[in-house]
Design a protein around this motif. Structure first.
Motif, mmCIF file in Angstrom:
data_model
loop_
_atom_site.group_PDB
_atom_site.id
_atom_site.type_symbol
_atom_site.label_atom_id
_atom_site.label_comp_id
_atom_site.label_asym_id
_atom_site.label_seq_id
_atom_site.Cartn_x
_atom_site.Cartn_y
_atom_site.Cartn_z
ATOM 1 N N HIS A 270 32.399 40.124 23.627
ATOM 2 C CA HIS A 270 32.665 38.641 23.115
ATOM 3 C C HIS A 270 32.699 37.774 24.168
ATOM 4 O O HIS A 270 33.553 38.014 25.120
ATOM 5 C CB HIS A 270 33.854 38.487 22.019
ATOM 6 C CG HIS A 270 33.901 37.349 21.478
ATOM 7 N ND1 HIS A 270 34.441 36.180 21.836
ATOM 8 C CD2 HIS A 270 33.383 36.833 19.988
ATOM 9 C CE1 HIS A 270 34.329 35.118 20.915
ATOM 10 N NE2 HIS A 270 33.537 35.594 19.770
ATOM 11 N N PRO A 271 32.259 36.660 24.238
ATOM 12 C CA PRO A 271 32.067 35.748 25.376
ATOM 13 C C PRO A 271 33.641 35.325 25.570
ATOM 14 O O PRO A 271 33.962 34.958 26.772
ATOM 15 C CB PRO A 271 31.286 34.525 24.691
ATOM 16 C CG PRO A 271 30.423 34.947 23.482
ATOM 17 C CD PRO A 271 30.918 36.218 23.095
ATOM 18 N N HIS A 272 34.595 35.044 24.794
ATOM 19 C CA HIS A 272 35.952 34.670 25.170
ATOM 20 C C HIS A 272 36.719 35.817 25.849
ATOM 21 O O HIS A 272 36.986 35.431 26.952
ATOM 22 C CB HIS A 272 36.634 34.286 23.739
ATOM 23 C CG HIS A 272 38.014 33.856 24.169
ATOM 24 N ND1 HIS A 272 38.243 32.412 24.631
ATOM 25 C CD2 HIS A 272 39.128 34.534 24.135
ATOM 26 C CE1 HIS A 272 39.624 32.159 24.758
ATOM 27 N NE2 HIS A 272 40.233 33.498 24.480
ATOM 28 N N ASN A 273 36.331 36.991 25.197
ATOM 29 C CA ASN A 273 37.092 38.219 25.977
ATOM 30 C C ASN A 273 36.291 38.481 27.401
ATOM 31 O O ASN A 273 37.122 38.609 28.100
ATOM 32 C CB ASN A 273 37.046 39.597 25.038
ATOM 33 C CG ASN A 273 37.828 39.215 23.823
ATOM 34 O OD1 ASN A 273 38.873 38.528 23.739
ATOM 35 N ND2 ASN A 273 37.388 40.149 22.772
ATOM 36 N N ALA A 274 35.146 38.194 27.543
ATOM 37 C CA ALA A 274 34.339 38.431 28.556
ATOM 38 C C ALA A 274 34.849 37.657 29.744
ATOM 39 O O ALA A 274 35.079 37.674 30.843
ATOM 40 C CB ALA A 274 32.926 38.545 28.435
ATOM 41 N N ALA A 275 35.027 36.225 29.348
ATOM 42 C CA ALA A 275 35.319 35.064 30.231
ATOM 43 C C ALA A 275 36.898 35.163 30.773
ATOM 44 O O ALA A 275 37.093 35.099 31.755
ATOM 45 C CB ALA A 275 35.244 33.683 29.406
#
Length: 376
Positions: free
Chosen positions: A310-315
């Motif tokens: 997920h983009p948030h977790n990846a960021a």
């Protein structure tokens, strides 16, 4: 290891579940954690609970092995063990002996029922401990049996994490001039503590002692998970009036008077049916696009396979890879004393020679201990 606990040395007597989780947390935040394995013990290289350790393999039932562990503990700040009450005493490694050797030692004991009480010597698992503490009773749907929350609540939230907090608190007391002490960490106690807010709600008349009938346990139409058209799920938590208004707008319910009385619990079942029907008409991606990044209090329900991507977790780097194994990253983060990246679990006994050398054992003595089967 770098981090706020750099310079702290912890002895971990090998066990499973919550005690290794405590060791992982301490190691994640910079402590040197020396895991004492049994002779012949096997380390799963993919196990996050055993990351960032040093390892020595010892026959803990031999007098020489016991003496060796005592020597290690003399130079340690803390020790953690997860045996039934009385086991380390029978081994000759109980707190009276080790604190006699090292009065500043913080001796952490992790059990399910605690060191005292009628159940203290009984076997058990997470499900039993959270059942006795009252935590399990409130998890589930109305009229259905309680649902075990995997083993997150007893083993890890009320167990290993509580012990890590206790260890750090006692270590801070030692730094401020206190003597070492014993920490009796029980999963029954810890999981009970995690329910503190609901006890407050109950005292205020805001909580029914029945699962699936309350504001935060899935009874409310604005605080639950819902299935989408593609069989995947979303989670909604629109408690505050302004967030609830945005939810109604996203679902096309702004002008539906049935939804005006948000906190009328008697209407929740009927309102939930309407919300469920609307959400079930579209796939999860539709609702992510419509509700994501808003104040609705929304998130997709992600699988373990999906969460790291997920983009948030990846960021944020919420998940990391350690030797090719995906696992949660250390948390929380520090602005002034950042932690190192975790390292893979070592082979059992990998650091035996180095650790014993640090205790003053010469090469000949180490070789004799190995030959006698005291270390491996």
């Amino acid at each position: 290891m770098a981090g706020p606990l750099a310079g702290i040395r912890i002895i971990e007597l090998a066990g499973i579940g919550p005690a290794p989780f405590c060791g992982m947390m301490l190691a994640d935040h910079g402590a040197e954690v020396i895991r004492v394995e049994r002779i012949g013990g096997r380390i799963q290289a993919t196990d996050p609970l055993l990351r960032s350790r040093r390892s020595i393999a010892v026959d803990m039932k031999s007098p020489e092995g016991v003496a060796l562990i005592r020597d290690l503990a003399k130079d340690a700040d803390g020790l953690i063990e997860g045996f039934r009450p009385g086991v380390t005493e029978r081994l000759g490694l109980g707190p009276d002996i080790l604190l006699g050797d090292n009065p500043k030692l913080v001796y952490g004991r992790m059990t399910g029922w605690g060191q005292t009480g009628p159940y203290a010597q009984a076997a058990g698992h997470d499900i039993n401990y959270i059942a006795l503490s009252g935590a399990l009773h409130g998890i589930g749907r109305k009229g259905e049996k309680p649902v075990p929350p995997v083993n997150y609540l007893g083993d890890f939230g009320g167990g290993g994490m509580m012990l890590a907090f206790g260890m750090v608190s006692a270590l801070l007391a030692v730094k401020n001039g206190a003597d070492g002490q014993v920490i009796d960490c029980a999963m029954t106690d810890g999981s009970a503590l995690l329910t503190a807010m609901t006890w407050g709600f109950r005292a205020a008349g805001m909580w029914k002692d029945e699962a699936g009938t309350n504001l935060l346990d899935g009874a409310a139409h604005f605080y639950d998970s819902y299935e989408c058209a593609d069989g995947r799920f979303i989670a909604i938590g629109s408690i505050e009036p302004q967030f609830y208004a945005q939810l109604r707008e996203a679902l096309g319910l702004t002008d539906d008077p049935d939804f005006d009385a948000q906190m009328d619990a008697g209407r929740w079942p009927a309102l939930k049916e309407k919300v469920a029907s609307i959400i079930a008409s579209k796939p999860r991606d539709h609702w992510c696009e419509k509700m994501g990044h808003t104040d609705i209090c929304f998130a997709p329900v992600l699988s373990m396979a999906e969460a790291p991507e997920h983009p948030h977790n990846a960021a944020r780097g919420t998940f990391i890879e350690v030797a090719g194994t995906t696992q949660p990253a250390p948390a929380p983060r520090y602005g002034g004393t950042p932690t190192d990246a975790p390292t893979p679990p070592p082979q059992a006994g990998r650091h035996s020679d180095d650790l014993l050398g640090r205790c003053g054992y010469d090469e000949e003595k180490i070789a004799d201990l190995r030959k006698a089967g005291v270390i491996a």
